[in-house]
Scaffold this motif. Sequence first.
Motif, PDB file in Angstrom:
ATOM      1  N   TRP A  46      27.841  99.918 -32.434  1.00 45.93           N
ATOM      2  CA  TRP A  46      29.231 100.912 -31.617  1.00 45.93           C
ATOM      3  C   TRP A  46      30.147  99.811 -32.043  1.00 45.93           C
ATOM      4  O   TRP A  46      30.407  98.545 -31.766  1.00 45.93           O
ATOM      5  CB  TRP A  46      28.221 100.075 -30.448  1.00 45.93           C
ATOM      6  CG  TRP A  46      27.575 101.676 -29.987  1.00 45.93           C
ATOM      7  CD1 TRP A  46      26.554 102.082 -30.404  1.00 45.93           C
ATOM      8  CD2 TRP A  46      27.837 102.469 -28.368  1.00 45.93           C
ATOM      9  NE1 TRP A  46      25.717 102.993 -29.658  1.00 45.93           N
ATOM     10  CE2 TRP A  46      26.356 103.408 -28.772  1.00 45.93           C
ATOM     11  CE3 TRP A  46      28.556 102.586 -27.806  1.00 45.93           C
ATOM     12  CZ2 TRP A  46      26.241 104.223 -27.978  1.00 45.93           C
ATOM     13  CZ3 TRP A  46      28.436 102.994 -26.064  1.00 45.93           C
ATOM     14  CH2 TRP A  46      27.259 103.573 -26.858  1.00 45.93           C
ATOM     15  N   THR A  47      31.481 100.091 -31.891  1.00 52.50           N
ATOM     16  CA  THR A  47      32.429 100.074 -31.519  1.00 52.50           C
ATOM     17  C   THR A  47      33.184 100.629 -30.662  1.00 52.50           C
ATOM     18  O   THR A  47      32.783 101.020 -29.462  1.00 52.50           O
ATOM     19  CB  THR A  47      33.586 101.138 -32.676  1.00 52.50           C
ATOM     20  OG1 THR A  47      33.411 102.555 -32.044  1.00 52.50           O
ATOM     21  CG2 THR A  47      32.867 100.840 -33.908  1.00 52.50           C
ATOM     22  N   CYS A  48      34.400  99.748 -30.394  1.00 54.60           N
ATOM     23  CA  CYS A  48      35.359 100.044 -28.344  1.00 54.60           C
ATOM     24  C   CYS A  48      35.300 101.280 -28.976  1.00 54.60           C
ATOM     25  O   CYS A  48      35.321 101.851 -27.421  1.00 54.60           O
ATOM     26  CB  CYS A  48      36.309  99.047 -29.080  1.00 54.60           C
ATOM     27  SG  CYS A  48      35.791  97.090 -28.848  1.00 54.60           S
ATOM     28  N   PRO A 104      39.919 100.234 -30.550  1.00 52.84           N
ATOM     29  CA  PRO A 104      39.139 101.466 -30.734  1.00 52.84           C
ATOM     30  C   PRO A 104      38.698 100.543 -31.621  1.00 52.84           C
ATOM     31  O   PRO A 104      37.317 100.791 -32.223  1.00 52.84           O
ATOM     32  CB  PRO A 104      39.300 102.200 -30.795  1.00 52.84           C
ATOM     33  CG  PRO A 104      41.267 101.885 -30.818  1.00 52.84           C
ATOM     34  CD  PRO A 104      41.521 100.499 -31.065  1.00 52.84           C
ATOM     35  N   LYS A 105      38.557 100.231 -33.041  1.00 55.87           N
ATOM     36  CA  LYS A 105      37.124  99.593 -34.175  1.00 55.87           C
ATOM     37  C   LYS A 105      36.994  98.262 -34.299  1.00 55.87           C
ATOM     38  O   LYS A 105      36.117  98.066 -34.757  1.00 55.87           O
ATOM     39  CB  LYS A 105      38.480 100.067 -35.548  1.00 55.87           C
ATOM     40  CG  LYS A 105      39.112 101.170 -35.515  1.00 55.87           C
ATOM     41  CD  LYS A 105      38.409 102.422 -35.690  1.00 55.87           C
ATOM     42  CE  LYS A 105      38.856 104.020 -36.137  1.00 55.87           C
ATOM     43  NZ  LYS A 105      37.912 104.977 -35.920  1.00 55.87           N
ATOM     44  N   ALA A 106      36.947  97.973 -33.652  1.00 57.95           N
ATOM     45  CA  ALA A 106      36.146  96.343 -33.234  1.00 57.95           C
ATOM     46  C   ALA A 106      34.770  96.867 -32.376  1.00 57.95           C
ATOM     47  O   ALA A 106      34.801  97.344 -32.084  1.00 57.95           O
ATOM     48  CB  ALA A 106      37.321  95.691 -31.994  1.00 57.95           C
ATOM     49  N   SER A 107      34.100  96.126 -32.435  1.00 57.77           N
ATOM     50  CA  SER A 107      32.506  95.628 -32.612  1.00 57.77           C
ATOM     51  C   SER A 107      32.624  96.122 -31.116  1.00 57.77           C
ATOM     52  O   SER A 107      33.220  94.725 -30.003  1.00 57.77           O
ATOM     53  CB  SER A 107      32.009  94.465 -33.192  1.00 57.77           C
ATOM     54  OG  SER A 107      30.984  94.458 -32.619  1.00 57.77           O
ATOM     55  N   PHE A 108      32.307  96.737 -29.881  1.00 60.46           N
ATOM     56  CA  PHE A 108      32.072  96.411 -28.937  1.00 60.46           C
ATOM     57  C   PHE A 108      31.317  95.424 -28.173  1.00 60.46           C
ATOM     58  O   PHE A 108      31.163  94.801 -27.315  1.00 60.46           O
ATOM     59  CB  PHE A 108      31.333  97.834 -28.316  1.00 60.46           C
ATOM     60  CG  PHE A 108      30.504  97.494 -27.238  1.00 60.46           C
ATOM     61  CD1 PHE A 108      31.353  98.020 -26.010  1.00 60.46           C
ATOM     62  CD2 PHE A 108      29.530  97.662 -26.406  1.00 60.46           C
ATOM     63  CE1 PHE A 108      30.667  97.897 -24.296  1.00 60.46           C
ATOM     64  CE2 PHE A 108      28.620  97.499 -25.548  1.00 60.46           C
ATOM     65  CZ  PHE A 108      29.807  97.934 -24.229  1.00 60.46           C
TER      66      PHE A 108
END
Length: 109
Positions: A28-30, A82-86
């Motif tokens: 999941w991404t942010c 937004p593309k960072a790992s959630f």
Amino acid sequence: MTRIFLVAAVALLPISAHADTKKGLAHWTCEDFTGSEDVFKPKLVYWATGAAKAGKPKMTTIDIVETEKIVPIIIETCQKDPKASFFQTLKSEWRKLEKGVEKLERKAL
């Protein structure tokens, strides 16, 4: 047993069309998180926190007050990247919050 319950719980969460519910938590991404409906974000944080702290008995309790504090922090952090790992964002923000609580506890002593 706990993992089966957690997987089943997430699979049953009705998340908006913006979030890809077919991805595992590690993927999941942010953007996936912020794209979910607001009403489900705290539930996702509860679940992901349980997954992040699995195997750590000291941290097995659910702290509703602290979770309610951290949800807006995670949303804000995820909106910035937004593309960072959630999952990594969640773990990082929990570490920051826990360190702040530890400092306050030491001062109180």
